[in-house]
Design an enzyme around this catalytic site. Sequence first.
Site, PDB file in Angstrom:
ATOM      1  N   LYS A  93     -38.155   6.382  25.338  1.00  0.00           N
ATOM      2  CA  LYS A  93     -38.113   6.631  26.785  1.00  0.00           C
ATOM      3  C   LYS A  93     -39.495   6.639  27.435  1.00  0.00           C
ATOM      4  O   LYS A  93     -39.655   6.281  28.589  1.00  0.00           O
ATOM      5  CB  LYS A  93     -37.397   7.952  27.081  1.00  0.00           C
ATOM      6  N   GLU A 115     -33.982  13.037  37.303  1.00  0.00           N
ATOM      7  CA  GLU A 115     -32.859  13.884  36.924  1.00  0.00           C
ATOM      8  C   GLU A 115     -32.696  13.752  35.424  1.00  0.00           C
ATOM      9  O   GLU A 115     -33.109  12.756  34.819  1.00  0.00           O
ATOM     10  CB  GLU A 115     -31.575  13.470  37.650  1.00  0.00           C
ATOM     11  N   SER A 381     -34.202   4.180  17.827  1.00  0.00           N
ATOM     12  CA  SER A 381     -34.638   4.600  19.162  1.00  0.00           C
ATOM     13  C   SER A 381     -35.306   5.969  19.224  1.00  0.00           C
ATOM     14  O   SER A 381     -36.131   6.220  20.095  1.00  0.00           O
ATOM     15  CB  SER A 381     -33.458   4.556  20.139  1.00  0.00           C
TER      16      SER A 381
HETATM   17  C1  LIG Z   1     -31.782   8.557  25.783  1.00  0.00           C
HETATM   18  C2  LIG Z   1     -31.668   7.990  24.417  1.00  0.00           C
HETATM   19  C3  LIG Z   1     -30.801   6.897  24.123  1.00  0.00           C
HETATM   20  C4  LIG Z   1     -29.872   6.311  25.131  1.00  0.00           C
HETATM   21  O1  LIG Z   1     -30.468   5.716  26.239  1.00  0.00           O
HETATM   22  P1  LIG Z   1     -30.590   4.140  26.417  1.00  0.00           P
HETATM   23  O2  LIG Z   1     -31.054   3.972  27.813  1.00  0.00           O
HETATM   24  O3  LIG Z   1     -29.238   3.540  26.175  1.00  0.00           O
HETATM   25  O4  LIG Z   1     -31.560   3.659  25.402  1.00  0.00           O
HETATM   26  C5  LIG Z   1     -30.798   6.389  22.835  1.00  0.00           C
HETATM   27  N1  LIG Z   1     -31.569   6.924  21.857  1.00  0.00           N
HETATM   28  C6  LIG Z   1     -32.397   7.965  22.089  1.00  0.00           C
HETATM   29  C7  LIG Z   1     -33.206   8.496  20.970  1.00  0.00           C
HETATM   30  C8  LIG Z   1     -32.466   8.532  23.372  1.00  0.00           C
HETATM   31  O5  LIG Z   1     -33.295   9.581  23.581  1.00  0.00           O
END
Ligand SMILES: *Cc1c(COP(=O)(O)O)cnc(C)c1O
Length: 400
Positions: A93, A115, A381
């Site tokens: 993010k 938000e 992610s």
């Molecule tokens: C917020 C988050 C997501 C989901 O958000 P996307 O916009 O779909 O990427 C996925 N993995 C992690 C670790 C997150 O913090």
Amino acid sequence: MPTTSYQTPSPQGYYGKFGGAFIPEMLHPNVEELQQRYLEIMQEPGFQLEFRDLLRDYVGRPTPLYYAKRLSEQFSTNIYLKREDLCHTGAHKINNTIGQILLALRLGKTRIIAETGAGQHGVATATVCALKGIECIVYMGEKDIERQAPNVARMRMLGAKVVPATSGSKTLKDATNEAIRDWINNPKDTHYIIGSVVGPHPYPDMVARFQSVISEETRWQLKEKTGSELPTHVIACVGGGSNAAGAFYHYLDELSVQLVAVEAAGHGVNSGLSAATTALGKPGILHGSKSLLMQTEDGQVIEPHSISAGLDYPGIGPLHAHLFDSGRGHFMSATDEEAMRAAFEVARLEGIIPALETAHAFAALNRLELKPTDQVVLCLSGRGDKDLATYMKQMEMLGE
Ligand SMILES: *Cc1c(COP(=O)(O)O)cnc(C)c1O
């Protein structure tokens, strides 16, 4: 290369049938300013230099592309993990929040609002506001403030003001309403940082461009390791779709690469407790753009469910709706239980505790028929520290 690119939306922000900017009249000046300036600002050499420097020295990029040997053996294929979990603050993010804050400063903004539901986007936003010494206000549902105490504490320690949304269900959508109200009242000095590839044009394109650094790096890293920039598959989980958009971006027009998007099926796609938008959703308008969303016959948004807060969203971004609609993307889902099992498997095979969101992407490995010659890239992610309480409950249940 196809004649039309999947990467770039139309000037009005459409990917096929999806996208656009459906906003109240009073937000037009704010959104129009962004529409007119975002590309020009992002392409300035000075902007790119500062963005790239911060990604390298502050976020820790490039993140490694790691060949997961034991996991590859388990699935009789080749699996590479793109380690976004090693970014500062523990997930992808921050790539987007850094980009947006640099853009906001160039627009002359002195105040940032956001938000947040689970608090992850709020923490990433509070982090970059501290970095730049700029005022930060995060709207959060009163219920979420109670449920996500550690992230609330992080935001406050970073100097952000966390404002409770006390109307309606006191969760994410109420926080969104409060943030929009704030932006309408402060059009001149405030920028609204949206955390995924959702919202009115230009947000989906802007966020996808900031996150595209993920696949930009993957291409040269994979070439170093295998001699080819092109994998057979790229797998990512989808909440709003920003880590998937970033992991897919430089492969969108490489039609030999299968793009696998994994949504959260919650208790099961047809259980009534799910967040599998492409399986259940119909076209509709949510948070300023036309996309697929989970709704009742008369268009009321259905409350989603997922064990993972980051995937607990009733829609997906318009790029992903188009990838689904056009058949370019391969959409799958994983249940809470499948994700949980996958997280334990990865922890014990690779010594990596993934975020619950990412665990859904790992769960898809069971469903894909992968060959020994395949080269699979999976976007890791985020890290699982924030999910330890949920993982511990599972261990107690299984007596491990
Ligand atoms: C917020 C988050 C997501 C989901 O958000 P996307 O916009 O779909 O990427 C996925 N993995 C992690 C670790 C997150 O913090």
